[in-house]
Design a protein around this motif. Structure first.
Motif, mmCIF file in Angstrom:
data_model
loop_
_atom_site.group_PDB
_atom_site.id
_atom_site.type_symbol
_atom_site.label_atom_id
_atom_site.label_comp_id
_atom_site.label_asym_id
_atom_site.label_seq_id
_atom_site.Cartn_x
_atom_site.Cartn_y
_atom_site.Cartn_z
ATOM 1 N N THR A 1 0.866 -1.169 0.000
ATOM 2 C CA THR A 1 0.000 0.000 0.000
ATOM 3 C C THR A 1 0.910 1.229 0.000
ATOM 4 O O THR A 1 2.125 1.104 0.174
ATOM 5 C CB THR A 1 -0.955 0.035 1.219
ATOM 6 N N ALA A 2 0.328 2.384 -0.179
ATOM 7 C CA ALA A 2 1.128 3.610 -0.212
ATOM 8 C C ALA A 2 0.326 4.749 0.393
ATOM 9 O O ALA A 2 -0.902 4.773 0.315
ATOM 10 C CB ALA A 2 1.525 3.939 -1.651
ATOM 11 N N SER A 3 1.038 5.684 0.990
ATOM 12 C CA SER A 3 0.390 6.870 1.549
ATOM 13 C C SER A 3 1.155 8.116 1.118
ATOM 14 O O SER A 3 2.306 8.036 0.690
ATOM 15 C CB SER A 3 0.304 6.781 3.075
ATOM 16 N N PHE A 4 0.489 9.249 1.244
ATOM 17 C CA PHE A 4 1.029 10.543 0.831
ATOM 18 C C PHE A 4 1.048 11.454 2.035
ATOM 19 O O PHE A 4 0.107 11.457 2.824
ATOM 20 C CB PHE A 4 0.114 11.132 -0.251
ATOM 21 N N GLN A 5 2.127 12.206 2.194
ATOM 22 C CA GLN A 5 2.150 13.185 3.276
ATOM 23 C C GLN A 5 2.968 14.398 2.878
ATOM 24 O O GLN A 5 3.920 14.292 2.100
ATOM 25 C CB GLN A 5 2.680 12.590 4.569
ATOM 26 N N ASN A 6 2.564 15.532 3.410
ATOM 27 C CA ASN A 6 3.338 16.751 3.241
ATOM 28 C C ASN A 6 4.444 16.751 4.286
ATOM 29 O O ASN A 6 4.227 16.334 5.425
ATOM 30 C CB ASN A 6 2.448 17.980 3.424
ATOM 31 N N VAL A 7 5.622 17.180 3.871
ATOM 32 C CA VAL A 7 6.760 17.295 4.776
ATOM 33 C C VAL A 7 7.369 18.680 4.575
ATOM 34 O O VAL A 7 7.015 19.393 3.633
ATOM 35 C CB VAL A 7 7.806 16.181 4.521
ATOM 36 N N ALA A 8 8.299 19.044 5.446
ATOM 37 C CA ALA A 8 8.899 20.378 5.386
ATOM 38 C C ALA A 8 9.495 20.678 4.016
ATOM 39 O O ALA A 8 9.409 21.794 3.516
ATOM 40 C CB ALA A 8 9.964 20.511 6.466
ATOM 41 N N SER A 9 10.064 19.684 3.380
ATOM 42 C CA SER A 9 10.719 19.904 2.082
ATOM 43 C C SER A 9 9.775 19.745 0.895
ATOM 44 O O SER A 9 10.203 19.827 -0.245
ATOM 45 C CB SER A 9 11.891 18.944 1.938
ATOM 46 N N GLY A 10 8.495 19.465 1.135
ATOM 47 C CA GLY A 10 7.550 19.286 0.034
ATOM 48 C C GLY A 10 6.536 18.206 0.353
ATOM 49 O O GLY A 10 5.729 18.356 1.253
ATOM 50 N N ALA A 11 6.611 17.110 -0.372
ATOM 51 C CA ALA A 11 5.689 15.993 -0.153
ATOM 52 C C ALA A 11 6.413 14.692 -0.460
ATOM 53 O O ALA A 11 7.452 14.681 -1.137
ATOM 54 C CB ALA A 11 4.457 16.136 -1.039
ATOM 55 N N GLU A 12 5.863 13.595 0.035
ATOM 56 C CA GLU A 12 6.469 12.291 -0.240
ATOM 57 C C GLU A 12 5.412 11.198 -0.234
ATOM 58 O O GLU A 12 4.367 11.323 0.409
ATOM 59 C CB GLU A 12 7.586 11.976 0.761
ATOM 60 N N VAL A 13 5.723 10.162 -0.977
ATOM 61 C CA VAL A 13 4.922 8.950 -0.985
ATOM 62 C C VAL A 13 5.682 7.919 -0.161
ATOM 63 O O VAL A 13 6.898 7.744 -0.346
ATOM 64 C CB VAL A 13 4.686 8.439 -2.424
ATOM 65 N N ILE A 14 4.982 7.254 0.735
ATOM 66 C CA ILE A 14 5.610 6.244 1.588
ATOM 67 C C ILE A 14 5.061 4.883 1.191
ATOM 68 O O ILE A 14 3.837 4.705 1.087
ATOM 69 C CB ILE A 14 5.327 6.507 3.077
ATOM 70 N N LEU A 15 5.960 3.935 0.948
ATOM 71 C CA LEU A 15 5.566 2.572 0.597
ATOM 72 C C LEU A 15 5.412 1.744 1.873
ATOM 73 O O LEU A 15 6.276 1.770 2.741
ATOM 74 C CB LEU A 15 6.611 1.926 -0.314
ATOM 75 N N HIS A 16 4.305 1.025 1.955
ATOM 76 C CA HIS A 16 4.033 0.136 3.084
ATOM 77 C C HIS A 16 3.993 -1.279 2.505
ATOM 78 O O HIS A 16 3.054 -1.619 1.775
ATOM 79 C CB HIS A 16 2.707 0.502 3.751
ATOM 80 N N ILE A 17 5.011 -2.052 2.811
ATOM 81 C CA ILE A 17 5.204 -3.361 2.179
ATOM 82 C C ILE A 17 5.225 -4.433 3.261
ATOM 83 O O ILE A 17 5.938 -4.293 4.269
ATOM 84 C CB ILE A 17 6.519 -3.375 1.363
ATOM 85 N N ARG A 18 4.459 -5.479 3.050
ATOM 86 C CA ARG A 18 4.380 -6.568 4.034
ATOM 87 C C ARG A 18 5.738 -7.204 4.258
ATOM 88 O O ARG A 18 6.603 -7.204 3.381
ATOM 89 C CB ARG A 18 3.391 -7.629 3.569
ATOM 90 N N SER A 19 5.894 -7.774 5.430
ATOM 91 C CA SER A 19 7.126 -8.468 5.804
ATOM 92 C C SER A 19 7.450 -9.561 4.783
ATOM 93 O O SER A 19 6.549 -10.254 4.294
ATOM 94 C CB SER A 19 6.945 -9.083 7.192
ATOM 95 N N ASN A 20 8.711 -9.717 4.462
ATOM 96 C CA ASN A 20 9.226 -10.715 3.504
ATOM 97 C C ASN A 20 8.893 -10.382 2.057
ATOM 98 O O ASN A 20 9.019 -11.241 1.193
ATOM 99 C CB ASN A 20 8.756 -12.131 3.837
ATOM 100 N N TRP A 21 8.468 -9.156 1.784
ATOM 101 C CA TRP A 21 8.165 -8.715 0.427
ATOM 102 C C TRP A 21 8.971 -7.462 0.124
ATOM 103 O O TRP A 21 9.431 -6.756 1.028
ATOM 104 C CB TRP A 21 6.670 -8.410 0.266
ATOM 105 N N HIS A 22 9.136 -7.141 -1.153
ATOM 106 C CA HIS A 22 9.790 -5.915 -1.605
ATOM 107 C C HIS A 22 9.249 -5.586 -2.993
ATOM 108 O O HIS A 22 8.500 -6.369 -3.575
ATOM 109 C CB HIS A 22 11.323 -6.090 -1.667
ATOM 110 N N VAL A 23 9.609 -4.395 -3.508
ATOM 111 C CA VAL A 23 9.276 -4.005 -4.883
ATOM 112 C C VAL A 23 10.572 -3.579 -5.560
ATOM 113 O O VAL A 23 11.549 -3.223 -4.893
ATOM 114 C CB VAL A 23 8.222 -2.877 -4.939
ATOM 115 N N ASN A 24 10.591 -3.611 -6.881
ATOM 116 C CA ASN A 24 11.784 -3.198 -7.618
ATOM 117 C C ASN A 24 12.020 -1.710 -7.449
ATOM 118 O O ASN A 24 11.082 -0.913 -7.438
ATOM 119 C CB ASN A 24 11.639 -3.519 -9.111
#
Length: 179
Positions: free
Chosen positions: A64-87
């Motif tokens: 899954t992924a979420s979006f948040q504003n941060v001091a330097s702009g914005a970012e997308v955060i990846l939420h990946i289940r244990s024992n998994w990854h993405v390229n």
């Protein structure tokens, strides 16, 4: 028919029946796309224990992924289940699917400006190269994201287990309204 033709027909029929039985009895194997590790194919133990439900579906069930504003702009955060990854982006090999971020607004889809971080070593070697991946908690800075109510961010990713099993890629909606 001669006996050779009869034996071949019987063998093909037996294989077809075995395929139908396997398809109906083991639904968790239906959506698997890639096995990097041939030992996993020959293993007698299930390699899909982390998957929930009867099947493992596509990558959106592991990421899954979420979006948040941060001091330097914005970012997308990846939420990946244990024992998994993405390229990572760029992907380590030309034929792998990199993680990308796009925005849909007014029926048009376009990439966003993203500063994709360097991936981490996965420990998986393919064609003599160690694959670079993103793991849980990876933060991807983004800019030029429209602040309109109808703008929707999407992450395209292919989830793979640490043992090398990869799922079909998915377009994963990024949670949080971008107003």
């Amino acid at each position: 028919m001669d006996s050779r033709t009869t034996r071949i027909s019987f063998a093909l029929t037996l294989l077809a029946v075995a395929a139908v039985v396997a398809w109906s009895r083991y639904p968790e194997f239906r959506d698997v796309v890639t096995f990097w590790d041939t030992r996993a194919q020959n293993s007698s133990s299930p390699i899909f224990s982390a998957a929930s439900g009867g099947g493992i579906g596509d990558s959106s069930q592991q990421v899954t992924a979420s979006f948040q504003n941060v001091a330097s702009g914005a970012e997308v955060i990846l939420h990946i289940r244990s024992n998994w990854h993405v390229n990572a982006n760029p992907a380590s090999l030309d034929y792998l699917i990199p993680t990308t971020i796009s925005v849909e607004q007014g029926g048009e889809v376009r990439p966003v400006t993203a500063q994709y971080p360097a991936g981490v070593n996965s420990g998986i070697h393919v064609d003599g190269q160690e694959l670079k991946v993103y793991e849980d908690g990876t933060r991807i800075p983004v800019s030029n994201v429209p602040n309109a109510a109808d703008a929707r961010l999407t992450v395209r990713a292919q989830a793979c287990r640490t043992d090398g099993v990869c799922l079909p890629p998915a377009d994963i909606p990024v949670t949080r309204n971008m107003r």
